[in-house]
Design a protein around this motif. Structure first.
Motif, PDB file in Angstrom:
ATOM      1  N   SER A  11       0.833  -1.205   0.000  1.00 44.21           N
ATOM      2  CA  SER A  11       0.000   0.000   0.000  1.00 44.21           C
ATOM      3  C   SER A  11       0.868   1.256   0.000  1.00 44.21           C
ATOM      4  O   SER A  11       0.629   2.198  -0.759  1.00 44.21           O
ATOM      5  CB  SER A  11      -0.914  -0.031   1.229  1.00 44.21           C
ATOM      6  N   SER A  42      -4.070  -6.175  -7.511  1.00 42.64           N
ATOM      7  CA  SER A  42      -5.406  -6.107  -6.912  1.00 42.64           C
ATOM      8  C   SER A  42      -5.565  -4.821  -6.117  1.00 42.64           C
ATOM      9  O   SER A  42      -6.591  -4.142  -6.187  1.00 42.64           O
ATOM     10  CB  SER A  42      -5.632  -7.297  -5.973  1.00 42.64           C
ATOM     11  N   LEU A  43      -4.536  -4.514  -5.359  1.00 41.08           N
ATOM     12  CA  LEU A  43      -4.590  -3.299  -4.544  1.00 41.08           C
ATOM     13  C   LEU A  43      -4.672  -2.050  -5.428  1.00 41.08           C
ATOM     14  O   LEU A  43      -5.420  -1.124  -5.146  1.00 41.08           O
ATOM     15  CB  LEU A  43      -3.347  -3.239  -3.663  1.00 41.08           C
ATOM     16  N   VAL A  46      -8.176  -1.574  -6.612  1.00 39.34           N
ATOM     17  CA  VAL A  46      -9.042  -1.032  -5.552  1.00 39.34           C
ATOM     18  C   VAL A  46      -8.844   0.475  -5.447  1.00 39.34           C
ATOM     19  O   VAL A  46      -9.808   1.243  -5.410  1.00 39.34           O
ATOM     20  CB  VAL A  46      -8.737  -1.704  -4.200  1.00 39.34           C
ATOM     21  N   VAL A  47      -7.602   0.903  -5.411  1.00 42.43           N
ATOM     22  CA  VAL A  47      -7.302   2.333  -5.272  1.00 42.43           C
ATOM     23  C   VAL A  47      -7.860   3.095  -6.467  1.00 42.43           C
ATOM     24  O   VAL A  47      -8.480   4.153  -6.321  1.00 42.43           O
ATOM     25  CB  VAL A  47      -5.779   2.553  -5.136  1.00 42.43           C
ATOM     26  N   SER A  49     -10.377   2.264  -8.358  1.00 35.53           N
ATOM     27  CA  SER A  49     -11.843   2.290  -8.327  1.00 35.53           C
ATOM     28  C   SER A  49     -12.351   3.325  -7.332  1.00 35.53           C
ATOM     29  O   SER A  49     -13.362   3.980  -7.565  1.00 35.53           O
ATOM     30  CB  SER A  49     -12.397   0.910  -7.991  1.00 35.53           C
ATOM     31  N   VAL A  50     -11.651   3.503  -6.232  1.00 36.09           N
ATOM     32  CA  VAL A  50     -12.049   4.524  -5.264  1.00 36.09           C
ATOM     33  C   VAL A  50     -11.823   5.910  -5.853  1.00 36.09           C
ATOM     34  O   VAL A  50     -12.672   6.794  -5.728  1.00 36.09           O
ATOM     35  CB  VAL A  50     -11.271   4.366  -3.939  1.00 36.09           C
ATOM     36  N   LEU A  53     -14.569   7.405  -8.031  1.00 32.84           N
ATOM     37  CA  LEU A  53     -15.881   7.759  -7.500  1.00 32.84           C
ATOM     38  C   LEU A  53     -16.179   9.224  -7.792  1.00 32.84           C
ATOM     39  O   LEU A  53     -15.309  10.086  -7.688  1.00 32.84           O
ATOM     40  CB  LEU A  53     -15.946   7.506  -5.990  1.00 32.84           C
TER      41      LEU A  53
ATOM     42  N   ARG B  63     -18.989  10.814   2.333  1.00 33.35           N
ATOM     43  CA  ARG B  63     -18.355   9.488   2.409  1.00 33.35           C
ATOM     44  C   ARG B  63     -18.351   8.954   3.838  1.00 33.35           C
ATOM     45  O   ARG B  63     -18.318   7.748   4.033  1.00 33.35           O
ATOM     46  CB  ARG B  63     -16.913   9.541   1.868  1.00 33.35           C
ATOM     47  N   SER B 146     -19.272   1.540  -9.661  1.00 30.03           N
ATOM     48  CA  SER B 146     -19.129   2.643  -8.709  1.00 30.03           C
ATOM     49  C   SER B 146     -20.042   2.446  -7.522  1.00 30.03           C
ATOM     50  O   SER B 146     -19.662   2.718  -6.375  1.00 30.03           O
ATOM     51  CB  SER B 146     -19.450   3.979  -9.375  1.00 30.03           C
ATOM     52  N   VAL B 149     -18.521   0.006  -5.231  1.00 33.52           N
ATOM     53  CA  VAL B 149     -17.417   0.591  -4.477  1.00 33.52           C
ATOM     54  C   VAL B 149     -17.953   1.492  -3.366  1.00 33.52           C
ATOM     55  O   VAL B 149     -17.454   1.475  -2.238  1.00 33.52           O
ATOM     56  CB  VAL B 149     -16.462   1.378  -5.403  1.00 33.52           C
ATOM     57  N   GLU B 150     -18.990   2.259  -3.673  1.00 34.66           N
ATOM     58  CA  GLU B 150     -19.599   3.127  -2.654  1.00 34.66           C
ATOM     59  C   GLU B 150     -20.136   2.295  -1.493  1.00 34.66           C
ATOM     60  O   GLU B 150     -19.943   2.636  -0.323  1.00 34.66           O
ATOM     61  CB  GLU B 150     -20.737   3.943  -3.266  1.00 34.66           C
ATOM     62  N   ARG B 196      -7.846  -0.200   2.701  1.00 34.78           N
ATOM     63  CA  ARG B 196      -7.815  -0.723   1.331  1.00 34.78           C
ATOM     64  C   ARG B 196      -7.988  -2.237   1.316  1.00 34.78           C
ATOM     65  O   ARG B 196      -8.648  -2.789   0.435  1.00 34.78           O
ATOM     66  CB  ARG B 196      -6.489  -0.354   0.673  1.00 34.78           C
ATOM     67  N   LEU B 199     -11.599  -2.998   1.804  1.00 36.29           N
ATOM     68  CA  LEU B 199     -12.324  -2.723   0.557  1.00 36.29           C
ATOM     69  C   LEU B 199     -12.096  -3.855  -0.439  1.00 36.29           C
ATOM     70  O   LEU B 199     -13.035  -4.323  -1.099  1.00 36.29           O
ATOM     71  CB  LEU B 199     -11.793  -1.425  -0.063  1.00 36.29           C
ATOM     72  N   ARG B 200     -10.867  -4.267  -0.547  1.00 36.73           N
ATOM     73  CA  ARG B 200     -10.526  -5.320  -1.501  1.00 36.73           C
ATOM     74  C   ARG B 200     -11.306  -6.588  -1.190  1.00 36.73           C
ATOM     75  O   ARG B 200     -11.876  -7.218  -2.087  1.00 36.73           O
ATOM     76  CB  ARG B 200      -9.026  -5.579  -1.441  1.00 36.73           C
ATOM     77  N   LEU B 203     -15.053  -6.133  -2.010  1.00 33.74           N
ATOM     78  CA  LEU B 203     -15.319  -6.124  -3.447  1.00 33.74           C
ATOM     79  C   LEU B 203     -15.136  -7.520  -4.036  1.00 33.74           C
ATOM     80  O   LEU B 203     -15.906  -7.931  -4.909  1.00 33.74           O
ATOM     81  CB  LEU B 203     -14.396  -5.119  -4.141  1.00 33.74           C
ATOM     82  N   GLU B 204     -14.141  -8.246  -3.552  1.00 35.53           N
ATOM     83  CA  GLU B 204     -13.932  -9.605  -4.065  1.00 35.53           C
ATOM     84  C   GLU B 204     -15.099 -10.498  -3.666  1.00 35.53           C
ATOM     85  O   GLU B 204     -15.549 -11.339  -4.444  1.00 35.53           O
ATOM     86  CB  GLU B 204     -12.612 -10.170  -3.533  1.00 35.53           C
TER      87      GLU B 204
END
Lengths: 234, 213
Positions: A11, A42-43, A46-47, A49-50, A53, B63, B146, B149-150, B196, B199-200, B203-204
């Motif tokens: 990260s 993968s990380l 994720v970053v 996709s955030v 937003l 958020r 999106s 993710v939200e 993170r 979140l990962r 989402l997975e």
């Protein structure tokens, strides 16, 4: 580096926050470790996709509300300036301290006195349940204002909403067919399945549940000529 | 006769002196310029502060609380507090991080006032952040990814969500985040990572459940 890179290192690597030796060690490791390359990918996704937003603009009316509240409150820029305005020039540090302490104490006492007077007239219950629609259906025109027990309500989108709540209240809408709404209705079956929206109000730990009515039922009641004041059980 | 306390002296000195003012465009004025103008009673200074930070505060609140109406209410409260307490800003951090700190503290205190069962429901619920200003067509067309993710971001624990929002949405540096959260940089690094990771995993998990359905 131990067998695999930690999530924290990966990260920080994405954020370019590793010191140079740590970064070099990780880069050397990534060159030979498929698993860590996969984890990093993968990380990174994720970053990304955030970061994609949507950034929302605040409601345009917010600026006017802030301006209006400032104009109404008339708060000074600093306590000392307020004191200067009201008490004149201050001559010594000891008199400043004494005067400030006296004013602060009086202000606190007045605040709690006013709060006590206000709360005495307004019974608060942890849960407020709506009576059956036949007795209290909010029939009226959008934007209509009615006064009940000294409190002013406005009809908006089929719900009577209390006006002039100030900043201590926040209305939180939940759709009845959402997971939260279904859970609320499961716990409070007395609300029934009449509403398509549940209104929740937070006030210093007190939550009021207010039911809503489907628009078709409101229209039907209007046609029948029913006239009822807003929910008075709150 | 004059004002003699330490803070009042500085105020008196700044009032008695006549600083040479070099006109700057509103966007170019420094934090100190804006704050000083505000203390002089320049209403336009606060309007400029509002313009600079309203979107930032609103999106942070959105958020953190997940609800547009409550975010608007919080944003309003943040700026009222900024107005009331701006005289206390000493310039040890930037005005931006100071405003962020006010906003975050307010989000936290608003969150702690909710009943525990309702907070649990809100965080566990699979509910999107519906912005009522967007029409149904816009919402229907909104990127499903999106919305996922939200949802996932709202499900992350607030202490980690704060760090992810400040880093990945507000694009602050680790140092700025450490100043806002008043923790060490190592703690910032850890919280961002854990946010993170959470979140990962969320989402997975959602991807897997979609594949199975």
């Amino acid at each position: 580096m131990s067998r695999h890179a930690t999530a924290e290192v990966l990260s920080a690597f994405l954020d370019e926050e590793l010191d140079r030796p740590e970064e070099q060690r990780l880069e050397d490791h990534l060159a030979t470790c498929q698993r860590c390359r996969h984890d990093l990918g993968s990380l990174r996704r994720v970053v990304t996709s955030v970061r994609r937003l949507e950034r929302m603009a605040p409601p345009p009316v917010l600026a006017q509300n802030v301006q209006r509240h400032i104009a109404l409150s008339g708060s000074p820029a600093s306590p000392l300036e307020w004191m200067e305005q009201r008490l004149g020039r201050i001559h010594s540090s000891s008199s400043i301290f004494f005067t400030f302490a006296l004013v602060t104490t009086l202000a606190v006492l007045l605040y709690f006195f006013a709060e006590g007077v206000e709360r005495a007239g307004q019974p608060r219950t942890a849960l407020v349940l709506p009576p059956p629609p036949a007795l209290s259906a909010p029939v009226g025109e959008q934007g209509e204002i009615r006064v009940v027990d000294g409190r002013s309500f406005v009809l908006m989108d089929g719900l009577w909403r209390q006006q002039d709540l100030g900043q201590r209240f926040a209305d939180f809408h939940v759709e009845a067919d959402s997971a939260v709404g279904r859970e609320i209705l499961r716990r409070h079956p007395e609300l029934g399945s009449l509403g398509n929206r549940i209104l929740l109000r937070f006030e210093e730990g007190v939550v009021e549940l207010r039911g809503a009515w489907r628009r078709a039922q409101l229209d039907a009641l209007r046609r029948d000529g029913a006239e009822r004041p807003p929910d008075q059980s709150e | 006769m004059g004002v003699t306390t330490a803070s009042a002296s500085s105020l008196a000195v700044s009032r008695e002196a006549t600083p040479e003012v070099t006109p700057l465009a509103p966007g170019e004025q420094t934090d100190a310029d804006l704050v000083q103008r505000f203390l002089y009673g320049d209403e336009e200074a606060f309007a400029e502060i509002y313009r600079r930070f309203d979107t930032m505060v609103y999106n942070l609140a959105l958020r953190m609380v997940g609800n547009p109406e409550e975010a608007a209410d919080l944003t309003q409260e943040v700026f009222l507090r900024v107005f009331r307490h701006l005289a206390k800003f000493r310039g040890t951090s930037s005005l931006k991080t100071w405003v962020y700190r006010v906003a975050l503290n307010l989000c936290r205190s608003r969150r702690s006032r909710r009943k525990r069962w309702l907070l649990q429901l809100a965080e566990e619920a699979e509910e999107t952040v519906e912005d009522e200003r967007r029409g149904p067509e816009a919402l229907a067309l909104a990127d499903d990814a999106s919305r996922q993710v939200e949802r996932a971001l709202r499900a992350v624990k607030p202490v980690f969500r704060e760090a992810v929002v400040l880093r990945d949405l507000e694009e602050l540096s680790y140092e700025e985040i450490a100043t806002i959260l008043q923790v060490r940089i190592g703690t910032v690094r850890s919280r961002i990572s854990r946010g993170r990771q959470a979140l990962r995993q969320l989402l997975e998990r959602e991807e897997m459940s979609e594949e199975q359905s």
